[in-house]
Motif scaffolding. Structure first.
Motif, mmCIF file in Angstrom:
data_model
loop_
_atom_site.group_PDB
_atom_site.id
_atom_site.type_symbol
_atom_site.label_atom_id
_atom_site.label_comp_id
_atom_site.label_asym_id
_atom_site.label_seq_id
_atom_site.Cartn_x
_atom_site.Cartn_y
_atom_site.Cartn_z
ATOM 1 N N ARG A 193 -16.880 -53.012 -35.429
ATOM 2 C CA ARG A 193 -15.531 -52.578 -35.824
ATOM 3 C C ARG A 193 -14.974 -51.527 -34.872
ATOM 4 N N TYR A 194 -15.786 -50.529 -34.557
ATOM 5 C CA TYR A 194 -15.318 -49.467 -33.663
ATOM 6 C C TYR A 194 -15.086 -50.007 -32.244
ATOM 7 N N ALA A 195 -15.964 -50.884 -31.779
ATOM 8 C CA ALA A 195 -15.814 -51.445 -30.435
ATOM 9 C C ALA A 195 -14.544 -52.288 -30.341
ATOM 10 N N LYS A 196 -14.301 -53.113 -31.342
ATOM 11 C CA LYS A 196 -13.084 -53.936 -31.339
ATOM 12 C C LYS A 196 -11.834 -53.067 -31.411
ATOM 13 N N ALA A 197 -11.883 -52.038 -32.239
ATOM 14 C CA ALA A 197 -10.738 -51.129 -32.356
ATOM 15 C C ALA A 197 -10.484 -50.416 -31.030
ATOM 16 N N LEU A 198 -11.547 -49.974 -30.371
ATOM 17 C CA LEU A 198 -11.402 -49.310 -29.080
ATOM 18 C C LEU A 198 -10.808 -50.264 -28.053
ATOM 19 N N LEU A 199 -11.290 -51.494 -28.018
ATOM 20 C CA LEU A 199 -10.769 -52.469 -27.065
ATOM 21 C C LEU A 199 -9.285 -52.748 -27.324
ATOM 22 N N GLU A 200 -8.920 -52.913 -28.581
ATOM 23 C CA GLU A 200 -7.513 -53.138 -28.941
ATOM 24 C C GLU A 200 -6.640 -51.964 -28.502
ATOM 25 N N TYR A 201 -7.091 -50.763 -28.814
ATOM 26 C CA TYR A 201 -6.345 -49.545 -28.473
ATOM 27 C C TYR A 201 -6.227 -49.407 -26.952
ATOM 28 N N ALA A 202 -7.298 -49.711 -26.251
ATOM 29 C CA ALA A 202 -7.285 -49.626 -24.791
ATOM 30 C C ALA A 202 -6.344 -50.677 -24.196
ATOM 31 N N GLN A 203 -6.319 -51.867 -24.776
ATOM 32 C CA GLN A 203 -5.420 -52.914 -24.284
ATOM 33 C C GLN A 203 -3.959 -52.531 -24.511
ATOM 34 N N LYS A 204 -3.669 -51.954 -25.665
ATOM 35 C CA LYS A 204 -2.293 -51.524 -25.947
ATOM 36 C C LYS A 204 -1.823 -50.495 -24.928
ATOM 37 N N ASN A 205 -2.741 -49.666 -24.462
ATOM 38 C CA ASN A 205 -2.410 -48.630 -23.486
ATOM 39 C C ASN A 205 -2.713 -49.065 -22.050
ATOM 40 N N ASN A 206 -3.125 -50.331 -21.895
ATOM 41 C CA ASN A 206 -3.392 -50.926 -20.586
ATOM 42 C C ASN A 206 -4.432 -50.148 -19.773
ATOM 43 N N VAL A 207 -5.474 -49.700 -20.430
ATOM 44 C CA VAL A 207 -6.554 -48.979 -19.745
ATOM 45 C C VAL A 207 -7.936 -49.541 -20.092
ATOM 46 N N GLN A 208 -7.992 -50.816 -20.506
ATOM 47 C CA GLN A 208 -9.276 -51.372 -20.930
ATOM 48 C C GLN A 208 -10.321 -51.381 -19.814
ATOM 49 N N ASP A 209 -9.893 -51.523 -18.554
ATOM 50 C CA ASP A 209 -10.850 -51.506 -17.449
ATOM 51 C C ASP A 209 -11.419 -50.103 -17.230
ATOM 52 N N ILE A 210 -10.577 -49.109 -17.367
ATOM 53 C CA ILE A 210 -11.016 -47.715 -17.227
ATOM 54 C C ILE A 210 -11.974 -47.354 -18.365
ATOM 55 N N VAL A 211 -11.610 -47.743 -19.578
ATOM 56 C CA VAL A 211 -12.465 -47.471 -20.743
ATOM 57 C C VAL A 211 -13.795 -48.203 -20.586
ATOM 58 N N TYR A 212 -13.768 -49.406 -20.034
ATOM 59 C CA TYR A 212 -15.003 -50.161 -19.794
ATOM 60 C C TYR A 212 -15.951 -49.363 -18.901
#
Length: 177
Positions: free
Chosen positions: A9-28
Protein backbone atom coordinates in the motif's frame (compact mmCIF):
# COMPACT_ATOMS: atom_id res chain seq x y z
CA UNK A 1 9.22 -11.95 -1.15
CA UNK A 2 8.73 -8.21 -0.72
CA UNK A 3 5.00 -8.53 -0.58
CA UNK A 4 2.74 -7.66 2.28
CA UNK A 5 -0.29 -5.47 2.70
CA UNK A 6 1.38 -2.51 4.42
CA UNK A 7 4.53 -2.36 2.23
CA UNK A 8 2.45 -2.75 -0.93
CA UNK A 9 0.00 0.00 0.00
CA UNK A 10 2.71 2.48 0.94
CA UNK A 11 4.83 1.61 -2.11
CA UNK A 12 1.89 2.05 -4.49
CA UNK A 13 0.92 5.32 -2.82
CA UNK A 14 4.49 6.59 -3.09
CA UNK A 15 4.68 5.64 -6.77
CA UNK A 16 1.35 7.36 -7.49
CA UNK A 17 2.41 10.50 -5.62
CA UNK A 18 5.78 10.51 -7.38
CA UNK A 19 4.11 10.11 -10.79
CA UNK A 20 1.73 13.00 -10.09
CA UNK A 21 4.77 15.16 -9.34
CA UNK A 22 6.76 13.66 -12.25
CA UNK A 23 9.66 12.55 -10.06
CA UNK A 24 9.22 8.76 -10.04
CA UNK A 25 12.72 8.21 -11.47
CA UNK A 26 14.31 10.38 -8.79
CA UNK A 27 12.31 8.65 -6.05
CA UNK A 28 13.36 5.29 -7.52
CA UNK A 29 17.02 6.24 -7.04
CA UNK A 30 16.33 7.41 -3.47
CA UNK A 31 14.49 4.19 -2.68
CA UNK A 32 17.37 2.14 -4.12
CA UNK A 33 19.74 4.05 -1.82
CA UNK A 34 17.67 3.32 1.28
CA UNK A 35 17.21 -0.35 0.38
CA UNK A 36 20.95 -0.70 -0.18
CA UNK A 37 21.84 0.91 3.15
CA UNK A 38 19.22 -1.14 5.04
CA UNK A 39 20.61 -4.31 3.44
CA UNK A 40 24.22 -3.44 4.23
CA UNK A 41 23.60 -2.13 7.75
CA UNK A 42 21.23 -4.44 9.63
CA UNK A 43 21.07 -2.13 12.67
CA UNK A 44 19.06 0.53 10.82
CA UNK A 45 15.77 -1.19 11.63
CA UNK A 46 16.53 -1.50 15.32
CA UNK A 47 17.62 2.14 15.50
CA UNK A 48 14.36 3.25 13.86
CA UNK A 49 12.37 1.12 16.31
CA UNK A 50 14.02 2.77 19.32
CA UNK A 51 11.17 4.34 21.35
CA UNK A 52 13.57 6.88 22.90
CA UNK A 53 14.08 8.63 19.57
CA UNK A 54 11.62 11.36 18.66
CA UNK A 55 9.77 11.39 15.36
CA UNK A 56 11.91 14.30 14.24
CA UNK A 57 15.12 12.34 14.97
CA UNK A 58 13.78 9.31 13.07
CA UNK A 59 12.89 11.54 10.12
CA UNK A 60 16.42 12.99 10.15
CA UNK A 61 17.98 9.50 10.29
CA UNK A 62 15.95 8.28 7.32
CA UNK A 63 16.75 11.49 5.44
CA UNK A 64 20.45 10.98 6.11
CA UNK A 65 20.24 7.42 4.81
CA UNK A 66 18.48 8.62 1.64
CA UNK A 67 21.28 11.06 0.80
CA UNK A 68 21.97 14.77 0.69
CA UNK A 69 19.48 16.02 -1.88
CA UNK A 70 16.22 14.26 -1.06
CA UNK A 71 13.29 15.22 -3.27
CA UNK A 72 10.33 16.98 -1.71
CA UNK A 73 8.10 14.02 -2.60
CA UNK A 74 10.36 11.53 -0.86
CA UNK A 75 10.83 13.86 2.08
CA UNK A 76 7.03 14.00 2.49
CA UNK A 77 6.91 10.20 2.24
CA UNK A 78 9.45 9.92 5.07
CA UNK A 79 7.31 12.23 7.21
CA UNK A 80 4.19 10.11 6.55
CA UNK A 81 6.04 6.88 7.40
CA UNK A 82 7.29 8.28 10.70
CA UNK A 83 4.01 10.00 11.56
CA UNK A 84 2.09 6.73 11.04
CA UNK A 85 4.76 4.80 12.97
CA UNK A 86 5.58 2.57 10.01
CA UNK A 87 9.35 3.04 10.09
CA UNK A 88 9.78 -0.67 10.86
CA UNK A 89 8.42 -1.34 7.35
CA UNK A 90 10.79 1.10 5.64
CA UNK A 91 13.05 -1.47 4.01
CA UNK A 92 10.14 -3.64 2.85
CA UNK A 93 8.29 -0.61 1.48
CA UNK A 94 11.40 0.39 -0.46
CA UNK A 95 11.87 -3.13 -1.82
CA UNK A 96 8.21 -3.28 -2.84
CA UNK A 97 8.48 0.11 -4.56
CA UNK A 98 11.49 -1.20 -6.49
CA UNK A 99 9.52 -4.28 -7.57
CA UNK A 100 6.49 -2.27 -8.68
CA UNK A 101 8.61 0.35 -10.47
CA UNK A 102 10.64 -2.29 -12.32
CA UNK A 103 7.52 -4.18 -13.32
CA UNK A 104 5.85 -0.99 -14.60
CA UNK A 105 8.93 0.06 -16.61
CA UNK A 106 9.89 -3.45 -17.84
CA UNK A 107 13.18 -3.39 -15.95
CA UNK A 108 14.81 -6.69 -15.08
CA UNK A 109 17.50 -7.23 -12.46
CA UNK A 110 20.55 -9.16 -13.63
CA UNK A 111 23.56 -10.52 -11.79
CA UNK A 112 26.67 -11.58 -13.67
CA UNK A 113 29.00 -13.87 -11.74
CA UNK A 114 32.39 -14.60 -13.28
CA UNK A 115 35.42 -16.57 -12.18
CA UNK A 116 37.74 -13.62 -12.87
CA UNK A 117 37.29 -9.92 -13.52
CA UNK A 118 36.24 -9.24 -17.10
CA UNK A 119 36.47 -6.08 -19.16
CA UNK A 120 33.40 -3.83 -19.48
CA UNK A 121 33.02 -4.54 -23.22
CA UNK A 122 32.63 -8.28 -22.61
CA UNK A 123 30.21 -7.63 -19.77
CA UNK A 124 28.13 -5.36 -22.01
CA UNK A 125 28.08 -7.97 -24.81
CA UNK A 126 26.78 -10.61 -22.38
CA UNK A 127 24.01 -8.33 -21.12
CA UNK A 128 23.13 -7.14 -24.64
CA UNK A 129 22.62 -10.80 -25.56
CA UNK A 130 20.41 -11.27 -22.47
CA UNK A 131 18.43 -8.11 -23.29
CA UNK A 132 17.71 -9.44 -26.77
CA UNK A 133 16.37 -12.67 -25.24
CA UNK A 134 14.17 -11.21 -22.50
CA UNK A 135 13.40 -7.73 -23.86
CA UNK A 136 13.25 -4.59 -21.78
CA UNK A 137 16.03 -3.05 -19.74
CA UNK A 138 18.40 -4.95 -17.47
CA UNK A 139 19.93 -3.38 -14.35
CA UNK A 140 23.13 -5.24 -13.64
CA UNK A 141 25.43 -6.16 -10.80
CA UNK A 142 28.69 -8.02 -11.33
CA UNK A 143 30.37 -10.30 -8.82
CA UNK A 144 33.41 -12.55 -8.87
CA UNK A 145 33.37 -16.11 -7.53
CA UNK A 146 36.45 -18.30 -7.91
CA UNK A 147 34.24 -21.33 -7.20
CA UNK A 148 33.10 -21.19 -10.84
CA UNK A 149 36.61 -22.24 -11.95
CA UNK A 150 35.98 -20.49 -15.29
CA UNK A 151 33.15 -19.07 -17.38
CA UNK A 152 30.18 -17.17 -16.00
CA UNK A 153 26.63 -17.38 -14.63
CA UNK A 154 23.94 -14.85 -15.49
CA UNK A 155 20.85 -14.58 -13.29
CA UNK A 156 18.02 -12.39 -14.54
CA UNK A 157 14.85 -12.37 -12.47
CA UNK A 158 14.16 -16.09 -12.03
CA UNK A 159 16.17 -17.26 -15.08
CA UNK A 160 19.71 -18.61 -14.91
CA UNK A 161 22.19 -19.13 -17.71
CA UNK A 162 25.11 -21.20 -16.42
CA UNK A 163 28.16 -21.20 -18.70
CA UNK A 164 30.62 -21.94 -15.91
CA UNK A 165 33.18 -24.70 -15.79
CA UNK A 166 31.86 -25.81 -12.38
CA UNK A 167 28.34 -26.03 -13.84
CA UNK A 168 29.55 -28.10 -16.78
CA UNK A 169 31.41 -30.47 -14.45
CA UNK A 170 28.28 -30.80 -12.30
CA UNK A 171 26.16 -31.65 -15.36
CA UNK A 172 28.70 -34.22 -16.58
CA UNK A 173 28.74 -35.82 -13.11
CA UNK A 174 24.91 -36.04 -13.10
CA UNK A 175 24.91 -37.58 -16.61
CA UNK A 176 27.42 -40.23 -15.54
CA UNK A 177 25.62 -41.21 -12.34
Amino acid sequence: MNKGLIPTRYAKALLEYAQKNNVQDIVYQEVLQIAEVCQAEKRVNSVLMNPVLSKQEKTQIIGAIAGKNVSAVFNRFIEVIVENERESFLQRICLRYIDIYREKHNIHFGRLTTAVKIDPQTENRIFDMIKSIIGGTVETVSTISTELLGGFIVDVDSNRWDASLAGQLRRIKMDLS
